[in-house]
Design a protein around this motif. Structure first.
Motif, PDB file in Angstrom:
ATOM      1  N   ILE A 102      17.439  54.133  47.464  1.00 33.55           N
ATOM      2  CA  ILE A 102      18.885  54.182  47.238  1.00 33.55           C
ATOM      3  C   ILE A 102      19.374  52.856  46.647  1.00 33.55           C
ATOM      4  O   ILE A 102      20.144  52.837  45.683  1.00 33.55           O
ATOM      5  CB  ILE A 102      19.627  54.498  48.548  1.00 33.55           C
ATOM      6  N   ILE A 103      18.915  51.748  47.219  1.00 24.36           N
ATOM      7  CA  ILE A 103      19.340  50.438  46.729  1.00 24.36           C
ATOM      8  C   ILE A 103      18.863  50.225  45.297  1.00 24.36           C
ATOM      9  O   ILE A 103      19.604  49.714  44.455  1.00 24.36           O
ATOM     10  CB  ILE A 103      18.804  49.326  47.651  1.00 24.36           C
ATOM     11  N   ASP A 133      11.508  40.675  51.889  1.00 22.10           N
ATOM     12  CA  ASP A 133      11.962  40.131  50.605  1.00 22.10           C
ATOM     13  C   ASP A 133      11.900  41.164  49.483  1.00 22.10           C
ATOM     14  O   ASP A 133      11.623  40.830  48.331  1.00 22.10           O
ATOM     15  CB  ASP A 133      11.128  38.899  50.227  1.00 22.10           C
ATOM     16  N   LEU A 134      12.159  42.440  49.821  1.00 20.22           N
ATOM     17  CA  LEU A 134      12.209  43.484  48.805  1.00 20.22           C
ATOM     18  C   LEU A 134      13.634  43.713  48.318  1.00 20.22           C
ATOM     19  O   LEU A 134      13.851  44.269  47.240  1.00 20.22           O
ATOM     20  CB  LEU A 134      11.636  44.787  49.363  1.00 20.22           C
ATOM     21  N   ILE A 135      14.620  43.295  49.115  1.00 21.70           N
ATOM     22  CA  ILE A 135      16.014  43.351  48.698  1.00 21.70           C
ATOM     23  C   ILE A 135      16.654  41.995  48.962  1.00 21.70           C
ATOM     24  O   ILE A 135      16.104  41.172  49.692  1.00 21.70           O
ATOM     25  CB  ILE A 135      16.807  44.461  49.421  1.00 21.70           C
ATOM     26  N   ALA A 136      17.817  41.785  48.353  1.00 25.70           N
ATOM     27  CA  ALA A 136      18.531  40.524  48.527  1.00 25.70           C
ATOM     28  C   ALA A 136      20.029  40.781  48.547  1.00 25.70           C
ATOM     29  O   ALA A 136      20.493  41.835  48.108  1.00 25.70           O
ATOM     30  CB  ALA A 136      18.179  39.558  47.398  1.00 25.70           C
ATOM     31  N   LEU A 149      27.067  43.180  49.536  1.00 21.74           N
ATOM     32  CA  LEU A 149      26.383  44.018  48.550  1.00 21.74           C
ATOM     33  C   LEU A 149      24.891  43.688  48.530  1.00 21.74           C
ATOM     34  O   LEU A 149      24.509  42.525  48.628  1.00 21.74           O
ATOM     35  CB  LEU A 149      26.968  43.781  47.156  1.00 21.74           C
ATOM     36  N   TYR A 150      24.072  44.727  48.414  1.00 20.82           N
ATOM     37  CA  TYR A 150      22.614  44.541  48.385  1.00 20.82           C
ATOM     38  C   TYR A 150      22.056  44.993  47.037  1.00 20.82           C
ATOM     39  O   TYR A 150      22.571  45.919  46.408  1.00 20.82           O
ATOM     40  CB  TYR A 150      21.952  45.343  49.506  1.00 20.82           C
ATOM     41  N   GLU A 151      20.981  44.331  46.613  1.00 22.73           N
ATOM     42  CA  GLU A 151      20.275  44.695  45.398  1.00 22.73           C
ATOM     43  C   GLU A 151      18.788  44.421  45.592  1.00 22.73           C
ATOM     44  O   GLU A 151      18.397  43.748  46.547  1.00 22.73           O
ATOM     45  CB  GLU A 151      20.797  43.897  44.204  1.00 22.73           C
ATOM     46  N   THR A 152      17.951  44.947  44.704  1.00 23.90           N
ATOM     47  CA  THR A 152      16.527  44.660  44.797  1.00 23.90           C
ATOM     48  C   THR A 152      16.282  43.199  44.428  1.00 23.90           C
ATOM     49  O   THR A 152      17.008  42.616  43.631  1.00 23.90           O
ATOM     50  CB  THR A 152      15.720  45.569  43.857  1.00 23.90           C
ATOM     51  N   SER A 153      15.252  42.605  45.017  1.00 22.66           N
ATOM     52  CA  SER A 153      14.966  41.188  44.822  1.00 22.66           C
ATOM     53  C   SER A 153      14.004  40.969  43.663  1.00 22.66           C
ATOM     54  O   SER A 153      13.437  41.915  43.105  1.00 22.66           O
ATOM     55  CB  SER A 153      14.344  40.613  46.097  1.00 22.66           C
TER      56      SER A 153
END
Length: 234
Positions: A102-103, A133-136, A149-153
């Motif tokens: 989803i992210i 550390d797969l999202i940031a 807000l989240y996004e992929t790293s």
């Protein structure tokens, strides 16, 4: 010239993640007191690429995630994949994979919006993805309460061999975030049938009982997970 290339190689080799051309230029120029342009460094990097394309080396210089990184050659991927499986460092539950999907396709996205799509609390999954550390965190929304807000790293991009987010497998008939979610009307509490603590406990059990290794093929699985999530949402 050879000294410059050695400094570039050392810099890329020591970087845990891919390093951008701008960073290479700044750091090497400062270290050697030079005034080389980006074009000069591109020329040096191309020569390094040719050097490590030789069969004498088991790794090569690759442009990835808007930067450069030394990666093992394809002939050794299966061997190194076995090493990763052996170490069991990157296990994700089904719930975490769904959240990551989803992210990846809706980013940047708030936790409430993720929960609206999944229909359950996702505190634990988000926490695990942050730990791995797969999202940031990319900032805060301008909506009520200014949620995170989240996004992929960059680690996600490096792991799946993606240069940009556009390289993700395209979803068929995917709707835009604006069409599928209205942040102003979002009310996750109406969807949840269990408490947040109960949902977190369920995800902990899934994380313990259904661990899975993240492999390069999982970039396609993420696409499938996101597609299934879209169908569930509709």
């Amino acid at each position: 010239m050879e000294q410059i290339q050695k400094h570039i190689e050392a810099l890329i080799f020591a970087s845990e993640q891919s390093i951008t051309l701008a960073d290479i230029q700044t750091l090497v120029n400062n270290s050697l007191t030079l005034e080389l342009t980006p074009e000069d460094y591109i020329s040096h990097i191309e020569e390094i690429k040719v050097k490590y394309s030789s069969e004498d080396y088991v790794f090569e210089l690759v442009e990835i995630s808007n930067g450069y990184q030394f990666l093992s050659k394809k002939d050794y991927h299966e061997l190194l994949n076995q090493l990763i499986i052996h170490k069991e460092k990157k296990k994700l539950s089904t719930a975490a994979m769904e959240t990551l999907a989803i992210i990846a396709y809706k980013q940047p996205i708030t936790k409430s919006e993720i929960e609206l799509i999944r229909g359950v609390n996702c505190d634990y999954s988000v926490q695990k993805l942050l730990e791995k550390d797969l999202i940031a965190i990319s900032g805060r929304s301008t909506g009520p309460g200014k949620p995170i807000l989240y996004e992929t790293s960059q680690s996600f991009m490096d792991h799946f061999g993606l240069k940009t987010q556009k390289d993700l497998p395209q979803l068929k008939d995917i709707q835009s975030l604006e069409n599928s979610i209205n942040p102003e009307d979002s009310n996750v509490g109406e969807i949840e049938s269990i408490s947040s603590m109960e949902a977190m406990e369920i995800e902990r059990r899934e994380d313990d009982s259904e661990p899975r290794e993240i492999e390069n093929d999982d970039v396609e699985n993420i696409s499938t997970e996101a597609s299934e999530t879209e169908e569930t949402e509709e």
